[in-house]
Structure formats: C-alpha cells, structure tokens
Scaffold this active site. Sequence first.
Site, short mmCIF file in Angstrom:
data_model
loop_
_atom_site.label_atom_id
_atom_site.label_comp_id
_atom_site.label_asym_id
_atom_site.label_seq_id
_atom_site.Cartn_x
_atom_site.Cartn_y
_atom_site.Cartn_z
N GLN A 173 7.08 5.94 -8.42
CA GLN A 173 6.32 5.75 -9.85
C GLN A 173 5.25 5.20 -9.78
OE1 GLN A 173 8.64 2.23 -11.50
NE2 GLN A 173 7.22 2.14 -13.12
N PHE A 174 4.25 5.98 -10.08
CA PHE A 174 2.81 6.38 -9.90
C PHE A 174 2.12 5.06 -10.83
CE2 PHE A 174 3.37 9.33 -13.38
CZ PHE A 174 2.85 8.53 -14.52
N THR A 175 2.76 4.87 -11.73
CA THR A 175 2.11 3.59 -13.28
C THR A 175 2.12 2.22 -12.23
OG1 THR A 175 4.94 2.88 -13.81
CG2 THR A 175 2.94 4.35 -14.81
#
Length: 150
Positions: A78-80
């Site tokens: 999850q890059f966010t």
Amino acid sequence: MKVVIQRVTNASVSISNEKVAHIDYGMLVLLGIVNEDTQDDINWLSKKIANLRIFGDENQVMNKSLLDTDGEVIVVSQFTLHAATKKGNRPSYIQAAKPDVAIPLYEAFVNQLESDLGKKVQTGQFGADMQVSLVNDGPVTIIIDSKNKL
C-alpha cells in the site's frame, strides 16, 4: 517501511471479483515502502510483527503473538501509507518507492516474515487494484515505522 497492522477475525483480498487471499484469524498487514528501505528494515519489522503481542491469552490480556497462536497473515502492498498531505488537498506519493525498488523489497519482506513465522504468508498482488475486506477484532490497529525504532 511503514505498516498498519490490524488484528482481524477474518480478512480477504479480491482482484476483479476473484478472491486471491483469505484468513480467518490473525493480522492484516498493509505495507508501505520507500526508496531508503533496506534488508535491515525488513529484518527488524518482520521480527517485530512476528513477536507483537496483540492476541488475547486465557485472561483475554493481549499477551500472545502470532508465534504463540494459530493466527494467519495477509500482507498487502500500500504505497498510499507514505502520502504527504502537508501541502494542499491532493496527497503526494513522491516518497513511496517506485515498483522497480518496491517489488523486490516487498517480496523479500514476505519471505522474511514467512521465515520468522515458520508458515505461509498470504498476499495481495503488488500494484493491482485490490478490494480488501476485514473484520477488525477489538478493534486493534497498530502503526509501525521502521525509521522510528528508538
């Protein structure tokens, strides 16, 4: 590396309406990676997760880890998690590692966690549009950043 850990009674990951991962009891781990992450971050974070005492003992005190229970794990990239929101209203993801850096680190993290736990770790699919479903138990949600070890 930054993780959001949720203790769950069940969790699953679907891609295009096809379930690719499912657990009944354990942890859902959302994993964010930056360019500066190394094998040291992987090793430290994996051991921390494996030994994190967030499961109830016979007195329902959070005193047991994944190593002490039959708990399962799903790891989802999850890059966010590395969104910068200080300026303006549109998050910037400039700190998140690009796939050429992040994918090998993600795979190494999953492999290390499997080694530390002595069991298979389920995953989503890196970069895919995933639908994550979970029932948070407690609720228990913990955020750990490998850059804040002290």
